[in-house]
Design a protein around this motif. Structure first.
Motif, PDB file in Angstrom:
ATOM      1  N   THR A 145      87.995   9.394  64.450  1.00  0.00           N
ATOM      2  CA  THR A 145      89.293   8.999  63.896  1.00  0.00           C
ATOM      3  C   THR A 145      89.267   8.878  62.379  1.00  0.00           C
ATOM      4  O   THR A 145      90.240   8.422  61.775  1.00  0.00           O
ATOM      5  CB  THR A 145      89.755   7.660  64.510  1.00  0.00           C
ATOM      6  N   LEU A 146      88.150   9.277  61.775  1.00  0.00           N
ATOM      7  CA  LEU A 146      87.968   9.297  60.317  1.00  0.00           C
ATOM      8  C   LEU A 146      88.082   7.910  59.684  1.00  0.00           C
ATOM      9  O   LEU A 146      88.503   7.774  58.547  1.00  0.00           O
ATOM     10  CB  LEU A 146      88.953  10.278  59.666  1.00  0.00           C
ATOM     11  N   LEU A 147      87.694   6.898  60.434  1.00  0.00           N
ATOM     12  CA  LEU A 147      87.731   5.530  59.908  1.00  0.00           C
ATOM     13  C   LEU A 147      86.345   5.027  59.517  1.00  0.00           C
ATOM     14  O   LEU A 147      86.220   3.979  58.883  1.00  0.00           O
ATOM     15  CB  LEU A 147      88.328   4.581  60.952  1.00  0.00           C
ATOM     16  N   ASP A 148      85.305   5.770  59.873  1.00  0.00           N
ATOM     17  CA  ASP A 148      83.940   5.301  59.634  1.00  0.00           C
ATOM     18  C   ASP A 148      83.640   5.102  58.159  1.00  0.00           C
ATOM     19  O   ASP A 148      82.999   4.122  57.772  1.00  0.00           O
ATOM     20  CB  ASP A 148      82.924   6.255  60.266  1.00  0.00           C
ATOM     21  N   LYS A 149      84.103   5.987  57.295  1.00  0.00           N
ATOM     22  CA  LYS A 149      83.786   5.881  55.873  1.00  0.00           C
ATOM     23  C   LYS A 149      84.502   4.696  55.212  1.00  0.00           C
ATOM     24  O   LYS A 149      84.065   4.194  54.192  1.00  0.00           O
ATOM     25  CB  LYS A 149      84.122   7.186  55.169  1.00  0.00           C
ATOM     26  N   GLN A 150      85.596   4.254  55.819  1.00  0.00           N
ATOM     27  CA  GLN A 150      86.320   3.107  55.284  1.00  0.00           C
ATOM     28  C   GLN A 150      85.743   1.786  55.802  1.00  0.00           C
ATOM     29  O   GLN A 150      85.663   0.807  55.060  1.00  0.00           O
ATOM     30  CB  GLN A 150      87.794   3.170  55.681  1.00  0.00           C
ATOM     31  N   LEU A 151      85.346   1.739  57.065  1.00  0.00           N
ATOM     32  CA  LEU A 151      84.968   0.476  57.695  1.00  0.00           C
ATOM     33  C   LEU A 151      83.476   0.176  57.648  1.00  0.00           C
ATOM     34  O   LEU A 151      83.082  -0.967  57.412  1.00  0.00           O
ATOM     35  CB  LEU A 151      85.441   0.457  59.145  1.00  0.00           C
ATOM     36  N   GLY A 180      73.219  -1.301  56.215  1.00  0.00           N
ATOM     37  CA  GLY A 180      74.128  -1.680  57.284  1.00  0.00           C
ATOM     38  C   GLY A 180      75.262  -0.709  57.478  1.00  0.00           C
ATOM     39  O   GLY A 180      76.025  -0.837  58.397  1.00  0.00           O
ATOM     40  N   GLY A 181      75.411   0.285  56.650  1.00  0.00           N
ATOM     41  CA  GLY A 181      76.507   1.224  56.784  1.00  0.00           C
ATOM     42  C   GLY A 181      76.108   2.397  57.633  1.00  0.00           C
ATOM     43  O   GLY A 181      75.062   2.432  58.266  1.00  0.00           O
ATOM     44  N   ALA A 182      76.964   3.451  57.616  1.00  0.00           N
ATOM     45  CA  ALA A 182      76.723   4.624  58.434  1.00  0.00           C
ATOM     46  C   ALA A 182      75.523   5.397  57.940  1.00  0.00           C
ATOM     47  O   ALA A 182      74.936   6.167  58.673  1.00  0.00           O
ATOM     48  CB  ALA A 182      77.967   5.511  58.432  1.00  0.00           C
ATOM     49  N   GLY A 183      75.111   5.180  56.688  1.00  0.00           N
ATOM     50  CA  GLY A 183      73.998   5.914  56.116  1.00  0.00           C
ATOM     51  C   GLY A 183      72.648   5.465  56.622  1.00  0.00           C
ATOM     52  O   GLY A 183      71.637   6.091  56.359  1.00  0.00           O
ATOM     53  N   GLY A 184      72.566   4.370  57.344  1.00  0.00           N
ATOM     54  CA  GLY A 184      71.299   3.955  57.929  1.00  0.00           C
ATOM     55  C   GLY A 184      70.652   2.840  57.152  1.00  0.00           C
ATOM     56  O   GLY A 184      71.265   1.839  56.856  1.00  0.00           O
ATOM     57  N   ALA A 210      79.996  -3.308  56.299  1.00  0.00           N
ATOM     58  CA  ALA A 210      78.912  -3.930  57.074  1.00  0.00           C
ATOM     59  C   ALA A 210      79.280  -5.316  57.600  1.00  0.00           C
ATOM     60  O   ALA A 210      78.492  -6.253  57.552  1.00  0.00           O
ATOM     61  CB  ALA A 210      77.632  -3.985  56.247  1.00  0.00           C
ATOM     62  N   GLU A 211      80.492  -5.454  58.092  1.00  0.00           N
ATOM     63  CA  GLU A 211      80.939  -6.729  58.656  1.00  0.00           C
ATOM     64  C   GLU A 211      80.926  -6.616  60.177  1.00  0.00           C
ATOM     65  O   GLU A 211      81.878  -6.143  60.789  1.00  0.00           O
ATOM     66  CB  GLU A 211      82.343  -7.073  58.150  1.00  0.00           C
ATOM     67  N   PHE A 212      79.835  -7.041  60.772  1.00  0.00           N
ATOM     68  CA  PHE A 212      79.666  -6.960  62.205  1.00  0.00           C
ATOM     69  C   PHE A 212      79.471  -8.368  62.750  1.00  0.00           C
ATOM     70  O   PHE A 212      78.842  -9.203  62.116  1.00  0.00           O
ATOM     71  CB  PHE A 212      78.434  -6.102  62.568  1.00  0.00           C
ATOM     72  N   ALA A 213      80.017  -8.606  63.918  1.00  0.00           N
ATOM     73  CA  ALA A 213      79.851  -9.909  64.550  1.00  0.00           C
ATOM     74  C   ALA A 213      79.593  -9.701  66.036  1.00  0.00           C
ATOM     75  O   ALA A 213      80.099  -8.748  66.637  1.00  0.00           O
ATOM     76  CB  ALA A 213      81.100 -10.766  64.355  1.00  0.00           C
ATOM     77  N   GLN A 214      78.826 -10.589  66.610  1.00  0.00           N
ATOM     78  CA  GLN A 214      78.561 -10.547  68.029  1.00  0.00           C
ATOM     79  C   GLN A 214      79.798 -11.036  68.768  1.00  0.00           C
ATOM     80  O   GLN A 214      80.490 -11.952  68.300  1.00  0.00           O
ATOM     81  CB  GLN A 214      77.365 -11.444  68.343  1.00  0.00           C
TER      82      GLN A 214
END
Length: 155
Positions: A42-48, A3-7, A52-56
Motif C-alpha cells: 500500500t506504499l505506506l512503509d516508507k512513511q511509517l 528499527g526501520g525497514a532498512g534493518g 520505529a514506533e512499535f508496541a506490543q
C-alpha cells in the motif's frame, strides 16, 4: 535506519520487535512480517516504518504485560455455541445469554455481555465472581435492595 525497514542489528530494533523475535515459535514476528508486506503493497512503509514506533498488543487487557486477564471468544464461537442468538430463528430463546441474564439495567446487560464475550482467564478471578454471586444468592433481601437501587440509576 534503526528499527526501520532498512534493518539494522536486532539489538537496534524497538523493544516490541525484540520481544516478538524472541518468542518460540516466533508467530508474532511472522505476523509483523505480514503487516510489513501489507504496508509495502500500500506504499505506506516508507512513511511509517522510519518512525520505529512499535508496541506490543495485549488483547482485551490493555497494556497489562504478563498476558491477558481475559479469554478472547471470537464471533464464530459465540455463534456456534448459540450464546446470543439461536440457530433456529436467530432469536434469543434458548441461548446462554437468555438463561443467565437477570440484569435490571441497560448498563448491567452490557457488562454481562462483555463478561460473556471476554471471560476471566485466571481461576482466582472466576472464583471471585462465583463468590460474589453466592453471597447475593445467600442474602436475597440484600440482593433485592441492591437491585432496586441499581434500577434507579440513569444509563
Amino acid at each position: 535506519a534503526a528499527g526501520g525497514a532498512g534493518g539494522g542489528a536486532a539489538g537496534e530494533w524497538p523493544a516490541a520487535l525484540q520481544a516478538a523475535a524472541a518468542l518460540s515459535p516466533p508467530v508474532a514476528f511472522g505476523a509483523f512480517g505480514g503487516c510489513l508486506r501489507y504496508l509495502q503493497r500500500t506504499l505506506l512503509d516508507k512513511q511509517l516504518l522510519p518512525r520505529a514506533e512499535f508496541a506490543q498488543w495485549f488483547p482485551t487487557d490493555g497494556e497489562g504485560g504478563g498476558g491477558a486477564a481475559t479469554l478472547v471468544v471470537d464471533g464464530k464461537t459465540l455463534q456456534n455455541l448459540e450464546v446470543f442468538a439461536n440457530s433456529t430463528d436467530g432469536g434469543t430463546k434458548g441461548t446462554l445469554f437468555a438463561a443467565i441474564d437477570r440484569t435490571c439495567t441497560p448498563f448491567g446487560k452490557r457488562e454481562l455481555r462483555r463478561w460473556v464475550c471476554a471471560p476471566p482467564q485466571r481461576v482466582e478471578d472466576v472464583v471471585e465472581r462465583q463468590d460474589a454471586v453466592a453471597a447475593l444468592l445467600a442474602a436475597p433481601d440484600a440482593a433485592e435492595t441492591l437491585r432496586k437501587a441499581l434500577h434507579k440509576l440513569p444509563d
